[in-house]
Design an enzyme around this catalytic site. Sequence first.
Site, PDB file in Angstrom:
ATOM      1  N   SER A   1      47.004  80.544  23.422  1.00  0.00           N
ATOM      2  CA  SER A   1      46.899  79.615  24.142  1.00  0.00           C
ATOM      3  C   SER A   1      46.588  79.812  25.677  1.00  0.00           C
ATOM      4  O   SER A   1      47.179  79.287  26.577  1.00  0.00           O
ATOM      5  CB  SER A   1      48.175  78.621  24.338  1.00  0.00           C
ATOM      6  OG  SER A   1      48.583  78.186  22.895  1.00  0.00           O
TER       7      SER A   1
ATOM      8  N   LYS B   1      37.137  82.336  15.443  1.00  0.00           N
ATOM      9  CA  LYS B   1      37.915  82.079  14.047  1.00  0.00           C
ATOM     10  C   LYS B   1      36.820  81.492  13.175  1.00  0.00           C
ATOM     11  O   LYS B   1      35.501  81.864  13.212  1.00  0.00           O
ATOM     12  CB  LYS B   1      39.000  81.328  14.425  1.00  0.00           C
ATOM     13  CG  LYS B   1      39.960  81.557  15.452  1.00  0.00           C
ATOM     14  CD  LYS B   1      41.233  81.109  15.438  1.00  0.00           C
ATOM     15  CE  LYS B   1      42.337  81.599  16.607  1.00  0.00           C
ATOM     16  NZ  LYS B   1      43.430  81.232  16.667  1.00  0.00           N
TER      17      LYS B   1
ATOM     18  N   GLU C   1      46.544  85.482  11.837  1.00  0.00           N
ATOM     19  CA  GLU C   1      45.958  84.603  10.608  1.00  0.00           C
ATOM     20  C   GLU C   1      45.495  85.440   9.388  1.00  0.00           C
ATOM     21  O   GLU C   1      45.708  85.025   8.334  1.00  0.00           O
ATOM     22  CB  GLU C   1      44.688  83.806  11.108  1.00  0.00           C
ATOM     23  CG  GLU C   1      45.230  82.777  11.964  1.00  0.00           C
ATOM     24  CD  GLU C   1      44.500  82.144  13.048  1.00  0.00           C
ATOM     25  OE1 GLU C   1      43.059  82.280  13.059  1.00  0.00           O
ATOM     26  OE2 GLU C   1      45.064  81.614  14.210  1.00  0.00           O
TER      27      GLU C   1
ATOM     28  N   GLY D   1      47.326  78.875  19.204  1.00  0.00           N
ATOM     29  CA  GLY D   1      46.890  77.689  18.813  1.00  0.00           C
ATOM     30  C   GLY D   1      47.702  76.488  18.821  1.00  0.00           C
ATOM     31  O   GLY D   1      47.566  75.204  18.401  1.00  0.00           O
TER      32      GLY D   1
ATOM     33  N   GLU E   1      49.608  89.261  20.563  1.00  0.00           N
ATOM     34  CA  GLU E   1      49.327  87.879  20.257  1.00  0.00           C
ATOM     35  C   GLU E   1      50.708  87.229  19.698  1.00  0.00           C
ATOM     36  O   GLU E   1      50.855  87.349  18.412  1.00  0.00           O
ATOM     37  CB  GLU E   1      48.312  87.447  19.361  1.00  0.00           C
ATOM     38  CG  GLU E   1      46.909  88.010  19.983  1.00  0.00           C
ATOM     39  CD  GLU E   1      45.555  87.176  19.472  1.00  0.00           C
ATOM     40  OE1 GLU E   1      44.867  86.504  20.429  1.00  0.00           O
ATOM     41  OE2 GLU E   1      45.368  86.937  18.294  1.00  0.00           O
TER      42      GLU E   1
ATOM     43  N   ASN F   1      37.605  84.636  20.401  1.00  0.00           N
ATOM     44  CA  ASN F   1      37.851  84.639  18.984  1.00  0.00           C
ATOM     45  C   ASN F   1      37.531  83.455  18.282  1.00  0.00           C
ATOM     46  O   ASN F   1      38.391  82.411  18.450  1.00  0.00           O
ATOM     47  CB  ASN F   1      39.275  85.184  18.636  1.00  0.00           C
ATOM     48  CG  ASN F   1      39.422  85.276  17.080  1.00  0.00           C
ATOM     49  OD1 ASN F   1      38.635  84.942  16.351  1.00  0.00           O
ATOM     50  ND2 ASN F   1      40.767  85.050  16.715  1.00  0.00           N
TER      51      ASN F   1
ATOM     52  N   HIS G   1      44.340  90.279  12.793  1.00  0.00           N
ATOM     53  CA  HIS G   1      44.718  89.360  13.354  1.00  0.00           C
ATOM     54  C   HIS G   1      45.957  88.396  12.635  1.00  0.00           C
ATOM     55  O   HIS G   1      45.868  88.560  11.530  1.00  0.00           O
ATOM     56  CB  HIS G   1      43.619  88.037  13.468  1.00  0.00           C
ATOM     57  CG  HIS G   1      43.833  86.802  14.526  1.00  0.00           C
ATOM     58  ND1 HIS G   1      44.328  85.845  13.981  1.00  0.00           N
ATOM     59  CD2 HIS G   1      43.599  86.716  15.827  1.00  0.00           C
ATOM     60  CE1 HIS G   1      44.504  84.765  14.941  1.00  0.00           C
ATOM     61  NE2 HIS G   1      44.067  85.494  15.971  1.00  0.00           N
TER      62      HIS G   1
END
Length: 249
Positions: free
Chosen positions: A210, A12, A101, A177, A171, A10, A99
């Site tokens: 991560s 991003k 985010e 991250g 996730e 991904n 996701h």
Amino acid sequence: MSKKIYLYGNWKMNMTAAETRKFFDEFAGCYEPFKNDSGLEVGVFSPFTSLWALAEGAKKCGVVFGAQNVYYEAKGAFTGEVSIPMLKEIGVDHVIIGHSERRHIFGESDELIAKKVKALLDAGITPVFCYGETLEERESGNTFKVMERQIKSAIAGLTPEEVAKIIYAYEPVWAIGTGKSATSEQAQEVCEWSRKLIGDPKVVILYGGSVKGSNAKELLSMKDIDGALVGGASLKPGSFLEIYSEFKK
Ligand code: PGA
């Protein structure tokens, strides 16, 4: 180790079209040794503006590719959105949906995410459906309650065949991250639980947060983890493919 590993990157909001071409110039060589390995499926998910370049590179290498979001309506007055027919024209057959985010920075609701999942399935595109708890939700003991709501909302009303077509990605928000991955036991516990909740023992469930070469073996060896959704480490062909090489060691 005979299970198939899904290694999905991904990107991003990274990688321009020019950077995408450069990535694939290098990726082609790094991927050569794995090309005929039926135990590995690689996928890359870029920003919309890089999708044509991604399609070209991915097709040459024989890897899966897709977008990181989509809107569920086919066309119309939805300024700033991109539709499924637009993605189909590029050849996209996988799209990341929900996701964290998108959920937390852009306020996407379970309802909106469910509509996107259904629209993709109707169009024959595989949704890579993400779910997971925040640190606060984990610490207050609500991990499973939150995820149950997220998953049930996404699959409500779908046929068992549709449920089986979705790729699920656990996730935990606190692991994304941050450099701080979930332990393999934590990730396994959730993936095993998710499989039971979804009610299909064969669905594909990825772990994301991560993932890198140094923790790949531990995480990917767990029984209920079928692969990884990788952010930071997917931006370079070497660190991306190292995840699979480490798993194989
Ligand atoms: P990360 O991101 O690997 O950089 O933690 C994973 C993701 O958000 O999909």
